[in-house]
Design an enzyme around this catalytic site. Structure first.
Site, PDB file in Angstrom:
ATOM      1  N   ARG A  46      85.195  23.514  46.475  1.00 40.88           N
ATOM      2  CA  ARG A  46      84.597  24.631  45.720  1.00 40.88           C
ATOM      3  C   ARG A  46      85.295  24.779  44.375  1.00 40.88           C
ATOM      4  O   ARG A  46      84.651  24.971  43.340  1.00 40.88           O
ATOM      5  CB  ARG A  46      84.709  25.947  46.532  1.00 40.88           C
ATOM      6  CG  ARG A  46      83.856  25.946  47.795  1.00 40.88           C
ATOM      7  CD  ARG A  46      83.762  27.344  48.408  1.00 40.88           C
ATOM      8  NE  ARG A  46      85.006  27.826  49.009  1.00 40.88           N
ATOM      9  CZ  ARG A  46      85.354  27.654  50.278  1.00 40.88           C
ATOM     10  NH1 ARG A  46      84.555  26.997  51.110  1.00 40.88           N
ATOM     11  NH2 ARG A  46      86.487  28.152  50.753  1.00 40.88           N
ATOM     12  N   LYS A 136      79.564  42.667  39.255  1.00 38.46           N
ATOM     13  CA  LYS A 136      78.174  42.586  39.703  1.00 38.46           C
ATOM     14  C   LYS A 136      78.030  43.148  41.114  1.00 38.46           C
ATOM     15  O   LYS A 136      78.896  42.914  41.961  1.00 38.46           O
ATOM     16  CB  LYS A 136      77.706  41.126  39.706  1.00 38.46           C
ATOM     17  CG  LYS A 136      76.251  40.962  40.149  1.00 38.46           C
ATOM     18  CD  LYS A 136      75.880  39.529  40.419  1.00 38.46           C
ATOM     19  CE  LYS A 136      75.844  39.276  41.921  1.00 38.46           C
ATOM     20  NZ  LYS A 136      75.259  37.963  42.255  1.00 38.46           N
ATOM     21  N   GLU A 177      72.257  45.235  39.646  1.00 38.85           N
ATOM     22  CA  GLU A 177      71.256  44.236  40.065  1.00 38.85           C
ATOM     23  C   GLU A 177      70.396  44.720  41.221  1.00 38.85           C
ATOM     24  O   GLU A 177      70.765  44.556  42.387  1.00 38.85           O
ATOM     25  CB  GLU A 177      71.946  42.911  40.440  1.00 38.85           C
ATOM     26  CG  GLU A 177      70.940  41.841  40.875  1.00 38.85           C
ATOM     27  CD  GLU A 177      71.575  40.494  41.219  1.00 38.85           C
ATOM     28  OE1 GLU A 177      72.810  40.388  41.223  1.00 38.85           O
ATOM     29  OE2 GLU A 177      70.813  39.554  41.490  1.00 38.85           O
ATOM     30  N   LYS A 219      70.389  43.689  35.732  1.00 36.53           N
ATOM     31  CA  LYS A 219      70.044  42.334  36.181  1.00 36.53           C
ATOM     32  C   LYS A 219      68.872  42.422  37.153  1.00 36.53           C
ATOM     33  O   LYS A 219      69.058  42.598  38.359  1.00 36.53           O
ATOM     34  CB  LYS A 219      71.252  41.667  36.840  1.00 36.53           C
ATOM     35  CG  LYS A 219      70.956  40.280  37.398  1.00 36.53           C
ATOM     36  CD  LYS A 219      72.213  39.490  37.660  1.00 36.53           C
ATOM     37  CE  LYS A 219      71.877  38.166  38.329  1.00 36.53           C
ATOM     38  NZ  LYS A 219      73.016  37.255  38.396  1.00 36.53           N
TER      39      LYS A 219
HETATM   40  P1  13P Z   1      69.886  33.319  41.170  1.00 36.64           P
HETATM   41  O1  13P Z   1      69.677  33.112  39.684  1.00 36.64           O
HETATM   42  O2  13P Z   1      70.090  32.034  41.924  1.00 36.64           O
HETATM   43  O3  13P Z   1      68.896  34.247  41.769  1.00 36.64           O
HETATM   44  O4  13P Z   1      71.321  34.024  41.313  1.00 36.64           O
HETATM   45  C1  13P Z   1      71.618  35.055  40.481  1.00 36.64           C
HETATM   46  C2  13P Z   1      72.500  36.010  41.182  1.00 36.64           C
HETATM   47  O5  13P Z   1      73.603  36.238  40.764  1.00 36.64           O
HETATM   48  C3  13P Z   1      71.988  36.701  42.368  1.00 36.64           C
HETATM   49  O6  13P Z   1      72.824  37.767  42.682  1.00 36.64           O
END
Ligand code: 13P
Length: 340
Positions: A46, A136, A177, A219
């Site tokens: 990773r 996030k 998000e 987001k």
């Molecule tokens: P994706 O662009 O693969 O949807 O991932 C963005 C992300 O951070 C989801 O929490």
């Protein structure tokens, strides 16, 4: 709360021509990604994969920030440099995923509530010491016959607002998000309705909890047809409907909207962002915070083999460059074909 500093960081993350790389896959999610290329998901692999992405020459022209998983925030590159330091030295802002995942919501079959508020204040202060400047938290909203329920939207919006308030107290810009999932056979109209209702609820809670909107980034998902919907809206319609939806419910004080890719193919995600920016100036920057849409190509090219590192970095650079062009509405199919 230092509103000016938060606003400066938020604006840097949506600087012209740039967007965010989401490389914050949790341990189970990165295992799924590695399984798809038959690579064992060890801490070492990773780290090697993420080092490949973060050291791609020139990518800072298009990438303003990277969202990390906690393990990566604490890991070092092969030369011993801590990843947050390595990124910051290149002018890329390090961020951190802080939610503890979406769990089944009690009493609401088929719906999820994101956990992670308990002890968050203490974790945020540690993450800041480790170099993170933004965070996030992902909430998941599911569309199905009688879903989403008002209770599910409210619970997720409430948690997002409490997370955002804690982040701002700690001097971290919260990426808020609320993801309305693409899964299902629903139409684009239904996605439009659910996205608008969800965002309206999220901003109501952010307002209630006195979150400074100039110091956050949103987001969201795009307004798009369900994956199994027999009629798929084209790129222009997705762009038009997404921008129209946000004009109704996203306050102008928010500096930027950084889309998730949510399972769209890499090229379609770029084309959608491009078409939105081609519609002209909006109150907020329209940018990207893609995970899969930026990593799919480099991951497949790398396949766990150090001999493929350079080719994988080229693939990553190319996707970042295409999305950088889409920030100006200047991406075209020709950019894809120009690659060897
Ligand atoms: P994706 O662009 O693969 O949807 O991932 C963005 C992300 O951070 C989801 O929490």
């Amino acid at each position: 709360m230092d509103k000016a500093a938060l606003s400066t960081t938020a604006r840097s993350l949506v600087a012209k021509g740039k967007g965010i790389l989401a490389a914050d896959e949790s341990t189970p999610t990165i295992k799924k990604r590695f399984d798809s290329i038959q690579v064992e998901s060890t801490a070492e692999n990773r780290g090697a994969y993420r080092e490949l992405l973060f050291t791609t020459a020139g990518v800072e022209e298009f990438i303003s920030g990277v969202i990390l998983f906690e393990e990566t925030l604490r890991q070092t590159a092969s030369d011993g440099t801590a990843f947050p330091r390595l990124l910051a030295d290149r002018g890329i802002i390090p961020g951190i995923k802080v939610d503890m995942g979406a769990k089944p919501m009690a009493g609401f079959p088929g719906e999820k509530i994101t956990e992670g508020l308990d002890g968050l204040r203490e974790r945020l202060s540690t993450y800041r010491e480790l170099g993170a400047r933004f965070a996030k938290w992902r909430a998941v909203i599911t569309i199905a016959h009688a879903l989403p329920t008002p209770a599910n939207i409210l619970a997720n919006a409430h948690a997002l607002a409490r997370y955002a308030a804690l982040c701002q107290e700690a001097g971290l810009v919260p990426i808020v998000e609320p993801e309305v999932l693409m899964d299902g056979a629903h139409t684009i109209e239904r996605c439009d309705t659910v996205t608008a209702r969800t965002l309206q609820s999220v901003f109501e809670e952010l307002f209630r909890f006195q979150v400074a909107l100039e110091g956050i980034l949103l987001k969201p998902n795009m307004v798009i047809s369900g994956l199994d919907c027999p009629v798929q809206a084209d790129v222009e319609e997705v762009a038009r409907r997404t921008v129209a939806c946000f004009q109704k419910v996203v306050p102008a004080a928010v500096p930027g909207v950084v889309f998730l890719s949510g399972g769209q193919s890499a090229r379609i995600a770029t084309a959608h962002l491009n078409a939105m920016n081609a519609l002209g100036d909006q109150p907020w920057e329209l940018s990207f915070s893609y995970g899969r849409a930026l990593q799919e190509d480099p991951l497949k090219t790398w396949r766990g083999d150090a001999a493929h590192t350079q080719a994988a970095q080229q693939a990553f650079y190319h996707r970042a460059q295409c999305n950088g062009a889409a920030r100006y509405g200047e991406y075209s199919e020709a950019m894809e074909n120009a690659v060897t």
